[in-house]
Design an enzyme around this catalytic site. Structure first.
Site, PDB file in Angstrom:
ATOM      1  CE  LYS A 258      18.356 -22.026  -8.816  1.00 60.16           C
ATOM      2  NZ  LYS A 258      17.182 -21.635  -8.046  1.00 60.16           N
TER       3      LYS A 258
ATOM      4  CD  GLU B 286       7.620 -23.484 -16.462  1.00 64.21           C
ATOM      5  OE1 GLU B 286       8.669 -22.794 -16.456  1.00 64.21           O
ATOM      6  OE2 GLU B 286       7.033 -23.824 -17.498  1.00 64.21           O
TER       7      GLU B 286
ATOM      8  CG  LEU C   9       7.491 -15.604 -14.384  1.00 62.37           C
ATOM      9  CD1 LEU C   9       8.636 -14.688 -14.839  1.00 62.37           C
ATOM     10  CD2 LEU C   9       6.162 -14.891 -14.538  1.00 62.37           C
TER      11      LEU C   9
ATOM     12  N   GLY D 242      14.798 -10.215   3.776  1.00 62.21           N
ATOM     13  CA  GLY D 242      14.742 -11.598   3.298  1.00 62.21           C
ATOM     14  C   GLY D 242      14.685 -11.713   1.783  1.00 62.21           C
TER      15      GLY D 242
ATOM     16  CD  GLU E 143      19.361 -17.988  -1.513  1.00 62.35           C
ATOM     17  OE1 GLU E 143      19.500 -18.797  -0.575  1.00 62.35           O
ATOM     18  OE2 GLU E 143      18.363 -17.974  -2.257  1.00 62.35           O
TER      19      GLU E 143
ATOM     20  CG  ASP F  61      20.040 -18.389  -8.462  1.00 55.37           C
ATOM     21  OD1 ASP F  61      19.665 -19.545  -8.234  1.00 55.37           O
ATOM     22  OD2 ASP F  61      19.274 -17.452  -8.752  1.00 55.37           O
TER      23      ASP F  61
ATOM     24  CE  LYS G  30      16.766 -18.923 -10.964  1.00 59.61           C
ATOM     25  NZ  LYS G  30      16.501 -17.637 -10.327  1.00 59.61           N
TER      26      LYS G  30
ATOM     27  N   GLY H 121       9.779 -15.633  -4.757  1.00 59.00           N
ATOM     28  CA  GLY H 121       8.788 -15.581  -3.671  1.00 59.00           C
ATOM     29  C   GLY H 121       8.080 -16.911  -3.576  1.00 59.00           C
TER      30      GLY H 121
END
Ligand code: ADP
Ligand code: ASP
Ligand code: MG
Length: 823
Positions: free
Chosen positions: A582, A609, A616, A667, A670, A681, A685, A800
């Protein structure tokens, strides 16, 4: 009587003792009752012998030491391969030859110049020594029935040197051979390559690389069923493998094609080799001594091949001489005078080109002859130059000839167009062009600096799928590793669809693996561990962007701002970029614009993407909406899989801090959960989407309400985790308050068409779409002019490695489609 088979082994096939054994194995595998074996000198020996002559021409060199060194190479070889008595016999002859050589060199030293025949005598010893040794070796192994007869080609092959090179005197040579080899001979002839005798009885050679020619001369003299030329590559390749690493073996060639390729620089075979075979229609095979199971290349009269272009070669350095003047127009005999003068000066012209206006004529010659050529031309046209009928004689140096060869080019459309297009795309200008009337060869002159690039570009146009992608992957970590496995599972299927994905570089945080062909997608971790080198990002990128592969893409699977800082440069250099990182898109706005502009100007693609919602289709959906004329009023959603999970699970039965702790252990967060809880984060986005909507927002424009208590923002992770329970009560209170109103807590990002954007914890009605998501689901709701009453929703797992890698892979395939692949 059984037909002969003639083998020729080149210098690389007889380089050392293990090579000798390998050659013996190949010959012993044949049950043919009679075969002839033509051998070259051991690798490098002819050069060394010629080096002795040059040494003797100088006053200071130590000739004796140099001879001794060469001699000891053969002594060692013989000692390893032969029994003691055979070794002693071999050494006696070797010593005698070396004394003879010393004698000739002594004469050279006295007169300070060697004659051609002295050079020929000395340079021919390499073949004498290798064949004598080989004959003795085969005899001692004793695995071949029949006789092992050593043949000194100087006693057989008689040639007359003329302007076209050595012309074989066939009847005389045949007579000589018959005297040495009885009609009913059974066994093996071990024949010296390269050497011959002139009609006046003087020892000569067939020119550098001439053992191939010896092979076919003996093939013709023995009327062989076939001639096999064994070398160190799999056959005649579509281009010089040292310049074009993915050159391919040509299955079959006509004699003429092979001759053109050889003449224009394909060193694998000497151009004169074909002539003796053509006359008797003897097939020639080129095969690999080091891989004898491969079938190699067949050279014959009627090759079966669908390829229009067989091979591409280069010759350099050449000089281009250009003669220009109005006085030449329509004047007969100019060319005659020009080439007559060059002929008289002993200059061989490689290529000629004259425009139909006759205003200029140009020709290419070996660069070493440029000075003499210019003098000859100026002398011949002295009068015209003085009175201005001819204005210029220009000599261009440092050039290369590129030749495209193939019988199938005749009458085929578009071959020349393809050649010139590929050169145009590679930004290489053409200085002169020639195409013979046979249309078997298009030759062009290009600047020598660009010769390799030109060769690769033209080769790619004819030999690669235009959809071949050279891929460099940076960051083989969680996502990168899964991506490689996904590509591995599809690579064969995609190849069948003519999409050739070649992973040629992997860069980790301090090591990298570069491979010329393609890295084995299954075995890359071992390869990186064994064959890797220290990371050098510039070298990595330069390697990945091989100019013999049509397209290059770098996939950045890191989260590094530093790596992202290079995108602009890569895109400007013609490299496509695909990434889930990002950092570039959410960094400073001017840098983002510069990035997009670089891609636009260079015609490259930048795809990301997976930066939002992992796999997605969020960015693509947004783009489709905008590009089809819809207006976005608001985008709203849950953009963090981690936060989605935390609030899905947080129902009051367990404290918020213990949910965070458990998620961290699994997990899901982060390593420092504050990176998720801070909301940054999500803000990144949002910025990516905002910019995609055409808004000019900076990260600092997003109103972020994070979940990290101010008092815990600066401490280390352990302390943060230890003290988080202090805030459980306030979180529980918020949850209880929401519950009383039949609401849930969700961490939501929102962006409006006017640029207002925010990220924070919100209470939503329990029936709200965002209230009913599973685990780490992301959900993105687009409210647009078209989708106003009932917004468009994209929902599904948004975190994931599998889904993120899937998103990156989809971008890679999208890129391939943009580049022309039909998937
Ligand atoms: P030998 O010692 O067997 O005579 P050479 O070194 O003379 O072998 O020729 C083989 C070499 O020619 C190969 O190793 C390769 O590097 C070079 N070569 C140049 N062009 C081509 C081509 N088009 N096809 C195959 N090999 C080529
Ligand atoms: N030994 C000779 C050369 O090096 C001939 C050959 O190998 O073909 O030129
Ligand atoms: Mg050779």
């Amino acid at each position: 009587m059984d037909k002969w088979v003639v083998h020729k082994f080149g210098g690389s096939s007889v380089a050392d003792a293990s090579c000798f054994r390998r050659v013996a194995d190949i010959l012993e595998a044949s049950s043919n009752p009679r075969e002839a074996v033509v051998l070259s000198a051991c690798r490098g020996v002819t050069d060394e012998l010629l080096g002795l002559v040059s040494l003797a021409e100088r006053p200071d060199g130590n000739i004796a030491a140099a001879i001794e060194q060469l001699k000891s190479r053969y002594e060692m070889l013989a000692e390893e391969l032969l029994s003691r008595p055979a070794y002693e016999a071999y050494r006696t002859l070797l010593n005698k030859d070396c004394r003879d050589i010393a004698g000739v060199l002594q004469t050279v030293r006295l007169i300070r110049a060697a004659t051609d025949s002295m050079r020929d005598v000395i340079s021919g010893y390499g073949e004498i020594w290798s064949t004598r040794l080989y004959a003795a070796f085969l005899r001692e192994r004793g695995r071949i029935p029949g006789e092992i007869l050593w043949i000194d080609a100087r006693q057989v092959v008689i040639v007359e040197w003329g302007p076209l090179g050595p012309a074989v005197q066939w009847s005389e040579s045949e007579r000589n051979l018959r005297q040495l080899v009885p009609e009913n001979f059974q066994g093996r002839l071990i024949v010296t390559g390269f050497v011959a005798t002139t009609t006046t009885g003087i020892q000569t050679t067939l020119g550098r690389n001439g053992s191939d020619f010896s092979g076919s001369i003996f093939g013709a003299l023995l009327d062989a069923a076939e001639i096999i030329i064994w070398t160190d590559v799999d056959g005649v390749l579509s281009a010089d493998p040292r310049l074009v690493p993915n050159a391919q073996v040509i299955d079959q060639l006509s004699y003429n094609e092979a001759m053109e390729l050889a003449y224009f620089g394909a060193k694998v075979i000497h151009p004169q080799t074909m002539a003796p075979a053509v006359a008797r229609d003897i097939p020639i095979y080129i095969r690999n001594t080091f891989a004898p199971h491969k079938h190699g290349t067949l050279i014959c009269t009627h090759p079966v091949s669908a390829l229009k272009v067989k091979g591409i070669t280069t010759i350099d350095p050449v000089a281009l001489v250009n003669l220009e003047g109005a006085g030449m127009i329509g004047v007969p005999g100019t060319a005659h005078r020009l080439f007559g003068a060059l002929h008289d000066a002993g200059i061989s012209v490689i290529l000629i080109s004259q425009g139909s206006s006759e205003h200029s004529i140009c020709f290419a010659i070996p660069q070493a002859q440029a000075v003499r050529a210019e003098e000859a031309v100026r002398r011949a046209f002295d009068a015209e130059l003085r009175d201005g009928q001819i204005q210029h004689v220009d000599v261009g140096l440092g050039l290369s000839i590129l030749a495209v060869v193939g019988d199938g080019m005749a009458g085929a459309h578009g071959v020349a167009a393809k050649v010139f297009n590929s050169l145009g795309n590679a930004a290489i200008s053409v200085r002169a062009i020639a195409q013979g009337a046979s249309e078997r060869n298009i030759s062009l002159v290009v600047d020598g600096k660009f010769a390799a690039r030109a060769l690769r570009a033209v080769h790619a146009a004819f030999y690669l799928s235009p959809n071949t992608l050279s891929i460099g992957l940076i960051g083989p970590g969680t996502v990168g590793r899964v991506l490689l496995a996904q590509i591995a599972s599809q690579v064969e299927r995609l190849r069948a669809l003519n999409l050739d994905l070649r992973l040629r570089g992997i860069a980790g945080s301090n090591r990298m693996l570069l491979e010329e062909g393609a890295i084995d997608l299954e075995r890359w971790p071992q390869r990186l561990a064994e064959g890797g080198e220290a990371l050098d990002l510039d070298k990595f990128v330069a390697h990945c962007q091989a100019d013999y592969i049509p397209h290059t893409v770098i996939i950045d699977c890191t989260a590094s701002a530093e790596v992202a800082g290079n995108y602009r440069d890569w895109l400007a250099r013609g490299i496509h970029v695909v990434t889930p990182n990002k950092k570039a898109n959410s960094g400073p706005l001017p840098a983002y614009h510069a990035l997009k502009e670089a891609a636009r100007a260079a015609g490259t693609h930048y795809l990301y993407e997976a930066t939002v919602g992992a796999g997605l289709p969020v960015i693509q959906t947004l783009r489709d909406l905008r590009e089809t004329g819809d207006d976005i009023t608001r985008i709203e959603g849950i953009f963090s899989g981690t936060l989605a999970y935390l609030f899905n699970v947080f129902d009051g039965s367990e404290s918020f801090s213990s949910i965070v702790r458990a998620a961290k252990l699994k997990g899901y967060t982060e390593p420092d959960p504050r990176d998720d809880l801070s909301g940054m984060d999500v803000a990144r986005k949002l910025i990516i989407l905002a910019r995609e909507m055409g808004l000019t927002l900076e990260l600092s424009d997003v109103e972020v309400t994070g979940l990290v208590p101010a008092a815990l923002s600066a401490c280390d992770v352990e302390e943060f985790m230890r003290r988080l329970p202090e805030y459980d009560a306030s979180m529980a209170a918020m949850l209880a308050e929401a519950g009383r109103q039949r609401q849930v807590l969700r961490y939501v990002g929102r962006i409006d068409a006017d640029g207002r954007s925010s990220v924070g914890l919100t209470r939503l009605d329990a029936k709200h779409a965002f209230a009913n998501i599973a685990l780490t689901d992301n959900v993105v709701r687009f409210a647009t002019r078209r989708y106003c009453d009932n917004p468009l929703i994209v929902q599904g797992p948004g975190a994931g490695p599998e889904v993120t890698a899937g998103g990156v892979f989809a971008d890679l395939l999208r890129l391939s489609a943009y580049l022309g692949a039909h998937l």
